[in-house]
Design a protein around this motif. Structure first.
Motif, PDB file in Angstrom:
ATOM      1  N   ASN A  16      43.102  43.131  41.442  1.00 29.81           N
ATOM      2  CA  ASN A  16      41.848  43.903  41.885  1.00 29.81           C
ATOM      3  C   ASN A  16      41.186  44.625  40.982  1.00 29.81           C
ATOM      4  O   ASN A  16      40.010  44.683  41.044  1.00 29.81           O
ATOM      5  CB  ASN A  16      42.290  44.985  42.939  1.00 29.81           C
ATOM      6  N   TYR A  17      42.022  45.009  40.017  1.00 27.76           N
ATOM      7  CA  TYR A  17      41.105  45.841  39.026  1.00 27.76           C
ATOM      8  C   TYR A  17      41.246  45.156  37.472  1.00 27.76           C
ATOM      9  O   TYR A  17      42.330  44.600  37.064  1.00 27.76           O
ATOM     10  CB  TYR A  17      41.435  47.370  38.906  1.00 27.76           C
ATOM     11  N   LEU A  25      37.263  43.850  40.158  1.00 23.98           N
ATOM     12  CA  LEU A  25      37.077  42.580  39.842  1.00 23.98           C
ATOM     13  C   LEU A  25      36.488  41.992  40.860  1.00 23.98           C
ATOM     14  O   LEU A  25      36.681  42.439  41.983  1.00 23.98           O
ATOM     15  CB  LEU A  25      38.382  41.838  39.696  1.00 23.98           C
ATOM     16  N   ILE A  26      35.471  41.025  40.733  1.00 25.41           N
ATOM     17  CA  ILE A  26      35.150  39.998  41.744  1.00 25.41           C
ATOM     18  C   ILE A  26      35.297  38.711  41.428  1.00 25.41           C
ATOM     19  O   ILE A  26      36.116  38.353  40.370  1.00 25.41           O
ATOM     20  CB  ILE A  26      33.528  40.077  41.441  1.00 25.41           C
ATOM     21  N   TYR A  27      35.464  37.851  42.368  1.00 23.12           N
ATOM     22  CA  TYR A  27      35.851  36.415  42.170  1.00 23.12           C
ATOM     23  C   TYR A  27      34.476  35.478  42.019  1.00 23.12           C
ATOM     24  O   TYR A  27      33.364  35.596  42.560  1.00 23.12           O
ATOM     25  CB  TYR A  27      36.499  35.889  43.628  1.00 23.12           C
ATOM     26  N   LYS A  35      37.806  29.676  42.191  1.00 23.28           N
ATOM     27  CA  LYS A  35      37.252  31.211  42.205  1.00 23.28           C
ATOM     28  C   LYS A  35      38.479  31.731  41.166  1.00 23.28           C
ATOM     29  O   LYS A  35      39.546  31.889  41.760  1.00 23.28           O
ATOM     30  CB  LYS A  35      37.143  31.538  43.399  1.00 23.28           C
ATOM     31  N   VAL A  36      38.125  32.634  40.516  1.00 19.35           N
ATOM     32  CA  VAL A  36      38.962  33.178  39.426  1.00 19.35           C
ATOM     33  C   VAL A  36      38.517  34.690  39.111  1.00 19.35           C
ATOM     34  O   VAL A  36      37.469  35.119  39.276  1.00 19.35           O
ATOM     35  CB  VAL A  36      38.891  32.699  38.111  1.00 19.35           C
ATOM     36  N   PRO A  37      39.490  35.641  39.363  1.00 22.67           N
ATOM     37  CA  PRO A  37      39.082  37.006  39.053  1.00 22.67           C
ATOM     38  C   PRO A  37      38.147  37.255  37.931  1.00 22.67           C
ATOM     39  O   PRO A  37      38.301  36.754  36.743  1.00 22.67           O
ATOM     40  CB  PRO A  37      40.418  37.821  38.974  1.00 22.67           C
ATOM     41  N   PHE A  38      37.002  38.161  37.851  1.00 23.06           N
ATOM     42  CA  PHE A  38      36.073  38.177  36.789  1.00 23.06           C
ATOM     43  C   PHE A  38      35.755  39.604  36.749  1.00 23.06           C
ATOM     44  O   PHE A  38      35.607  40.380  37.725  1.00 23.06           O
ATOM     45  CB  PHE A  38      34.752  37.401  37.119  1.00 23.06           C
TER      46      PHE A  38
END
Length: 174
Positions: A16-17, A25-27, A35-38
């Motif tokens: 999440n962070y 984080l965003i996906y 889609k990967v955490p970014f």
């Protein structure tokens, strides 16, 4: 920020962070990974981290016995195992862990298999090794150890364990 970092890799949860800055984080689409955490602040994709470890089926010089150990006051027998340290490869960890826990020197080894162990978020690499002598010297990391014949080792190792599974897979190849 520490609270955010603690949330990052709880088992079974999404990241999440950001582990660097604590930003939410965003996906974001990342090629074949989907889609990967970014982290929009660091401008970096954040892939989930996990531990790496080795475990070893330790054979005596004649390859007719296997060493099982007991650790941490537990009543069951398992394989020698340990985490791979930062900057170390799996083969180096293998030799180091066997030496640290038993005082034994590895003569040869072959890769057996690997498996992800969710309880500790660890990818475990299993090897079968041959050591130069049966004369082990236990350190404070190991409570007890004993050599077992190939005909008795499967009945002695912890039932329904990853250690037993690795051992069964290797012995089936012999």
């Amino acid at each position: 920020m520490l609270l955010y970092i603690k949330e990052i890799l709880r088992e079974g949860e999404k990241m999440n962070y950001c582990d660097q800055c604590g930003e939410k984080l965003i996906y974001k689409e990342n090629g074949i990974d989907g889609k990967v955490p970014f982290c929009p602040h660091c401008q970096q994709f954040k892939f989930p981290a996990f531990n790496s470890a080795i475990s070893a089926i330790v054979f005596n010089p004649d390859k007719d016995k296997i060493l099982l150990i007991q650790q941490y006051g537990k009543p069951y027998h398992v394989l020698v195992a340990g985490y791979i340290n930062k900057g170390e490869n799996a083969k180096e960890a293998l030799v180091r862990e066997i030496k640290e826990e038993t005082g034994l020197s590895v003569v040869s080894y072959v890769y057996n298999d690997n498996e992800y162990y969710s309880k500790s978020n660890t990818l475990i690499h299993n090897y079968a090794v041959r050591v130069e002598t049966e004369d082990f010297q236990l350190t404070d990391e190991v409570d007890d150890a004993k050599w077992y014949g190939l005909d008795e080792v499967l009945d002695t190792i912890k039932p329904n364990s990853l250690a037993k599974s690795f051992l069964q897979r290797f012995l089936a190849k012999l």
